[in-house]
Design a protein around this motif. Structure first.
Motif, PDB file in Angstrom:
ATOM      1  N   ILE A  48      33.500  35.261   6.345  1.00 54.85           N
ATOM      2  CA  ILE A  48      32.102  35.014   5.948  1.00 54.85           C
ATOM      3  C   ILE A  48      31.153  35.786   6.854  1.00 54.85           C
ATOM      4  CG2 ILE A  48      30.286  33.249   5.838  1.00 54.85           C
ATOM      5  CD1 ILE A  48      32.417  31.313   4.799  1.00 54.85           C
ATOM      6  N   GLY A  49      31.433  35.806   8.163  1.00 53.34           N
ATOM      7  CA  GLY A  49      30.597  36.569   9.081  1.00 53.34           C
ATOM      8  C   GLY A  49      30.560  38.043   8.731  1.00 53.34           C
ATOM      9  N   ASN A  50      31.728  38.626   8.455  1.00 51.87           N
ATOM     10  CA  ASN A  50      31.777  40.038   8.054  1.00 51.87           C
ATOM     11  C   ASN A  50      31.064  40.261   6.725  1.00 51.87           C
ATOM     12  OD1 ASN A  50      33.012  41.600  10.070  1.00 51.87           O
ATOM     13  ND2 ASN A  50      35.024  40.797   9.545  1.00 51.87           N
ATOM     14  N   SER A  51      31.188  39.301   5.800  1.00 52.80           N
ATOM     15  CA  SER A  51      30.519  39.438   4.502  1.00 52.80           C
ATOM     16  C   SER A  51      29.008  39.435   4.664  1.00 52.80           C
ATOM     17  CB  SER A  51      30.958  38.303   3.561  1.00 52.80           C
ATOM     18  OG  SER A  51      32.335  38.380   3.287  1.00 52.80           O
ATOM     19  N   ILE A  52      28.506  38.611   5.597  1.00 50.09           N
ATOM     20  CA  ILE A  52      27.059  38.579   5.854  1.00 50.09           C
ATOM     21  C   ILE A  52      26.576  39.934   6.351  1.00 50.09           C
ATOM     22  CG2 ILE A  52      25.280  37.609   7.390  1.00 50.09           C
ATOM     23  CD1 ILE A  52      26.812  34.926   7.156  1.00 50.09           C
ATOM     24  N   TRP A  53      27.331  40.540   7.299  1.00 50.52           N
ATOM     25  CA  TRP A  53      26.934  41.859   7.804  1.00 50.52           C
ATOM     26  C   TRP A  53      27.059  42.925   6.719  1.00 50.52           C
ATOM     27  CZ3 TRP A  53      23.692  41.563  11.147  1.00 50.52           C
ATOM     28  CH2 TRP A  53      23.827  40.892  12.351  1.00 50.52           C
ATOM     29  N   LEU A  54      28.051  42.791   5.849  1.00 51.29           N
ATOM     30  CA  LEU A  54      28.219  43.747   4.752  1.00 51.29           C
ATOM     31  C   LEU A  54      27.027  43.663   3.797  1.00 51.29           C
ATOM     32  CD1 LEU A  54      30.127  45.863   3.647  1.00 51.29           C
ATOM     33  CD2 LEU A  54      31.445  44.045   2.543  1.00 51.29           C
ATOM     34  N   ILE A  55      26.624  42.441   3.452  1.00 56.08           N
ATOM     35  CA  ILE A  55      25.457  42.252   2.585  1.00 56.08           C
ATOM     36  C   ILE A  55      24.202  42.820   3.244  1.00 56.08           C
ATOM     37  CG2 ILE A  55      23.915  40.496   1.597  1.00 56.08           C
ATOM     38  CD1 ILE A  55      26.488  38.743   1.247  1.00 56.08           C
ATOM     39  N   ALA A  56      24.048  42.552   4.550  1.00 57.78           N
ATOM     40  CA  ALA A  56      22.876  43.052   5.272  1.00 57.78           C
ATOM     41  C   ALA A  56      22.820  44.570   5.237  1.00 57.78           C
ATOM     42  CB  ALA A  56      22.907  42.560   6.717  1.00 57.78           C
ATOM     43  N   LEU A 113      30.820  32.738  14.701  1.00 56.24           N
ATOM     44  CA  LEU A 113      30.011  33.196  15.833  1.00 56.24           C
ATOM     45  C   LEU A 113      30.547  34.488  16.435  1.00 56.24           C
ATOM     46  CD1 LEU A 113      29.286  29.777  17.582  1.00 56.24           C
ATOM     47  CD2 LEU A 113      27.619  31.249  16.437  1.00 56.24           C
ATOM     48  N   LEU A 114      31.882  34.610  16.527  1.00 55.80           N
ATOM     49  CA  LEU A 114      32.464  35.842  17.069  1.00 55.80           C
ATOM     50  C   LEU A 114      32.077  37.047  16.225  1.00 55.80           C
ATOM     51  CD1 LEU A 114      36.115  35.016  18.222  1.00 55.80           C
ATOM     52  CD2 LEU A 114      34.291  36.014  19.583  1.00 55.80           C
ATOM     53  N   THR A 115      32.088  36.872  14.905  1.00 63.98           N
ATOM     54  CA  THR A 115      31.779  37.989  14.012  1.00 63.98           C
ATOM     55  C   THR A 115      30.286  38.306  13.987  1.00 63.98           C
ATOM     56  OG1 THR A 115      33.645  37.322  12.630  1.00 63.98           O
ATOM     57  CG2 THR A 115      32.107  38.876  11.683  1.00 63.98           C
ATOM     58  N   LEU A 116      29.450  37.275  13.861  1.00 66.60           N
ATOM     59  CA  LEU A 116      28.006  37.507  13.794  1.00 66.60           C
ATOM     60  C   LEU A 116      27.439  38.000  15.117  1.00 66.60           C
ATOM     61  CD1 LEU A 116      26.757  34.500  11.640  1.00 66.60           C
ATOM     62  CD2 LEU A 116      27.084  36.886  10.946  1.00 66.60           C
ATOM     63  N   GLY A 117      28.098  37.654  16.230  1.00 67.12           N
ATOM     64  CA  GLY A 117      27.624  38.092  17.535  1.00 67.12           C
ATOM     65  C   GLY A 117      28.127  39.452  17.952  1.00 67.12           C
ATOM     66  N   ASN A 118      28.807  40.133  17.036  1.00 67.12           N
ATOM     67  CA  ASN A 118      29.373  41.446  17.350  1.00 67.12           C
ATOM     68  C   ASN A 118      28.581  42.547  16.645  1.00 67.12           C
ATOM     69  OD1 ASN A 118      30.948  43.646  17.965  1.00 67.12           O
ATOM     70  ND2 ASN A 118      32.665  43.056  16.664  1.00 67.12           N
ATOM     71  N   PRO A 119      27.681  43.239  17.333  1.00 63.55           N
ATOM     72  CA  PRO A 119      26.890  44.285  16.686  1.00 63.55           C
ATOM     73  C   PRO A 119      27.734  45.461  16.214  1.00 63.55           C
ATOM     74  CG  PRO A 119      26.547  44.318  19.068  1.00 63.55           C
ATOM     75  CD  PRO A 119      27.348  43.085  18.768  1.00 63.55           C
ATOM     76  N   LYS A 120      28.968  45.587  16.732  1.00 63.82           N
ATOM     77  CA  LYS A 120      29.823  46.689  16.284  1.00 63.82           C
ATOM     78  C   LYS A 120      30.135  46.576  14.800  1.00 63.82           C
ATOM     79  CE  LYS A 120      31.997  47.534  20.770  1.00 63.82           C
ATOM     80  NZ  LYS A 120      33.250  47.529  21.549  1.00 63.82           N
ATOM     81  N   ALA A 121      30.155  45.352  14.274  1.00 64.76           N
ATOM     82  CA  ALA A 121      30.453  45.160  12.858  1.00 64.76           C
ATOM     83  C   ALA A 121      29.375  45.800  11.989  1.00 64.76           C
ATOM     84  CB  ALA A 121      30.574  43.667  12.549  1.00 64.76           C
ATOM     85  N   VAL A 122      28.117  45.520  12.306  1.00 64.06           N
ATOM     86  CA  VAL A 122      27.042  46.075  11.490  1.00 64.06           C
ATOM     87  C   VAL A 122      26.927  47.586  11.694  1.00 64.06           C
ATOM     88  CG1 VAL A 122      25.154  45.689  13.145  1.00 64.06           C
ATOM     89  CG2 VAL A 122      24.684  45.662  10.714  1.00 64.06           C
ATOM     90  N   VAL A 123      27.213  48.074  12.913  1.00 59.43           N
ATOM     91  CA  VAL A 123      27.210  49.526  13.151  1.00 59.43           C
ATOM     92  C   VAL A 123      28.310  50.193  12.328  1.00 59.43           C
ATOM     93  CG1 VAL A 123      27.611  51.314  14.890  1.00 59.43           C
ATOM     94  CG2 VAL A 123      26.179  49.349  15.448  1.00 59.43           C
ATOM     95  N   PHE A 124      29.485  49.551  12.282  1.00 59.53           N
ATOM     96  CA  PHE A 124      30.604  50.097  11.503  1.00 59.53           C
ATOM     97  C   PHE A 124      30.242  50.170  10.022  1.00 59.53           C
ATOM     98  CE2 PHE A 124      34.328  49.107   8.845  1.00 59.53           C
ATOM     99  CZ  PHE A 124      35.100  50.227   9.088  1.00 59.53           C
ATOM    100  N   PHE A 125      29.723  49.077   9.470  1.00 65.93           N
ATOM    101  CA  PHE A 125      29.353  49.089   8.057  1.00 65.93           C
ATOM    102  C   PHE A 125      28.244  50.099   7.787  1.00 65.93           C
ATOM    103  CE2 PHE A 125      30.854  44.470   7.938  1.00 65.93           C
ATOM    104  CZ  PHE A 125      32.080  44.818   7.405  1.00 65.93           C
ATOM    105  N   GLY A 126      27.315  50.218   8.736  1.00 67.81           N
ATOM    106  CA  GLY A 126      26.239  51.185   8.571  1.00 67.81           C
ATOM    107  C   GLY A 126      26.727  52.617   8.598  1.00 67.81           C
TER     108      GLY A 126
END
Length: 199
Positions: A48-56, A113-126
């Motif tokens: 779910i955390g990764n999905s939130i960053w993907l949607i963002a 929390l681990l996923t949402l607190g990791n800015p690398k996830a949103v950088v990767f998707f971006g």
């Protein structure tokens, strides 16, 4: 959106999801100490955390999120505190001789929390999404398909981890071993918390 562009998304996504990190280390410790049920909730939180960053990222909110670094920091430290709490509970938990398990907190919050607190996830998707898709031309159906595909791939990769560790737990999950397993898991989770804190 074509089959070729979808593969440009799938391949790097699966590789990134499969690379071991603090989230996978925490999940392994969770499985060893608490069994399948808590591990499934932890993986659900991760997905779910990764999905939130993907949607963002799809809807252009990622750049806004990255401007609020303090929010990332706050979520990260909440995750670190929660992991340390879980580690302490595992270390001190009494083992029930009847079934070899202890009453322990669930893992959904830690995974999220681990996923949402990791800015690398949103950088990767971006980085990968604009290479695979024209984000300005995506329909709502396309966006829904990408998020569903990402969630399915993430679930599949983390489930592979889960199945492997469950096999190990059958060997070490007997009552005679559970106190040692709990303390090893507590140490592993504590170590993952420190890794997250240093990022």
């Amino acid at each position: 959106m074509t089959l070729t562009t979808i593969w440009f998304f799938i391949i790097p996504f699966v590789i990134a999801a499969a690379l071991p990190g603090p989230a996978q280390g925490t999940m392994i410790a969770t499985v060893m100490a608490r069994g399948r049920a808590s591990a499934v909730s932890f993986v659900t939180g991760m997905v779910i955390g990764n999905s939130i960053w993907l949607i963002a990222t799809i809807f252009g909110l990622a750049s806004i999120a990255l401007r609020y670094e303090a929010l990332f920091v706050a979520v990260k430290w909440c995750g670190v505190a929660y992991l340390l709490f879980i580690a302490w509970k595992l270390w001190t938990a009494p083992v029930d001789a009847a079934d070899g398990t202890a009453q322990k907190p669930k893992g959904f919050a830690a995974g999220m929390l681990l996923t949402l607190g990791n800015p690398k996830a949103v950088v990767f998707f971006g980085a990968i999404l604009p290479q695979a898709f024209d984000l300005s031309a995506l329909s709502f159906g396309d966006a829904l398909l990408i998020v569903a595909l990402g969630a399915a791939l993430d679930t599949a990769v983390q489930s592979a981890y889960l199945l492997g560790v469950l096999k190990a737990r059958r060997v070490f999950g007997k009552p005679v071993h559970m106190r040692r397993v709990n303390r090893v898991a507590a140490s592993l989770i504590g170590g993952c918390a420190l890794l997250v804190a240093r990022r």
